[in-house]
Write an enzyme that holds these catalytic residues in place. Structure first.
Site, short mmCIF file in Angstrom:
data_model
loop_
_atom_site.label_atom_id
_atom_site.label_comp_id
_atom_site.label_asym_id
_atom_site.label_seq_id
_atom_site.Cartn_x
_atom_site.Cartn_y
_atom_site.Cartn_z
N SER A 117 0.85 -1.19 0.00
CA SER A 117 0.00 0.00 0.00
C SER A 117 0.89 1.23 0.00
O SER A 117 2.11 1.14 0.07
CB SER A 117 -0.91 0.01 1.23
OG SER A 117 -0.14 0.26 2.40
N TYR A 143 3.08 0.23 10.86
CA TYR A 143 2.41 -0.32 9.68
C TYR A 143 3.19 0.06 8.42
O TYR A 143 3.43 -0.76 7.55
CB TYR A 143 0.97 0.19 9.62
CG TYR A 143 0.21 -0.32 8.41
CD1 TYR A 143 -0.10 -1.68 8.29
CD2 TYR A 143 -0.20 0.56 7.41
CE1 TYR A 143 -0.80 -2.15 7.19
CE2 TYR A 143 -0.90 0.09 6.31
CZ TYR A 143 -1.20 -1.26 6.20
OH TYR A 143 -1.88 -1.72 5.10
#
Length: 164
Positions: A117, A143
């Site tokens: 992502s 993350y």
């Protein structure tokens, strides 16, 4: 992705962290095989069990989609002391891919798809303190680190090991 591949005629093997949810989601989809045990990428023993099971049941693997993971969870570590997001989102995929390399090689032209992502924009991977032992934990930064690792490091493993 599973539905599209199955509809196109591919046999799709789906491992899941939660078997009950997976059965519900995959109910009545033809060409789908649900791995009969838990696969939690942050738990090395479940990854090892899946690899062993797969190698016993299948000789080749044409496409591996590394797309499981967790996102922005509170600080926690796996049994090896790794921060949980790096453990699930990168190390688990790394270990899984490495274990399945013989089957990928047997396919003569296999593909590995690593889902990532834009979260890698949150920052480069912190090689000095990947487990947030000396710096303050931020679930978004963690993350992002896991997505940066997925984008950079696993590509090296796949290209290097697949050519040997």
């Amino acid at each position: 992705m599973t539905k599209c591949l199955a509809k196109a005629g591919a046999t799709v093997l789906v491992p899941a962290r939660n078997i009950t949810k997976a059965k519900k989601a995959l109910f009545e989809i033809e060409n789908v095989v649900l791995y009969p045990a838990e696969l939690d990428l942050s738990k090395r023993d479940t990854v090892e069990s899946f690899i062993t099971w797969f190698l016993e049941h299948f000789s080749k693997l044409d496409i591996l989609f590394n797309c499981a993971g967790i996102m922005t969870v509170p600080y926690k570590t796996d049994s090896f002391g790794n921060e949980l997001q790096i453990s699930s989102n990168y190390l688990g995929h790394y270990h899984l891919t490495n274990g399945l390399l013989p089957s990928l090689k047997n396919a003569n032209g296999a593909r590995v798809v690593n889902l990532s992502s834009r979260a890698h924009w949150f920052g480069p991977f912190n090689f000095v303190d990947p487990n947030f032992e000396d710096i303050s934990y931020d679930k978004w930064i963690a993350y992002g680190h896991s997505k940066t690792a997925m984008s950079l490091i696993q590509i090296f493993l796949i290209h290097y090991r697949m050519r040997k």
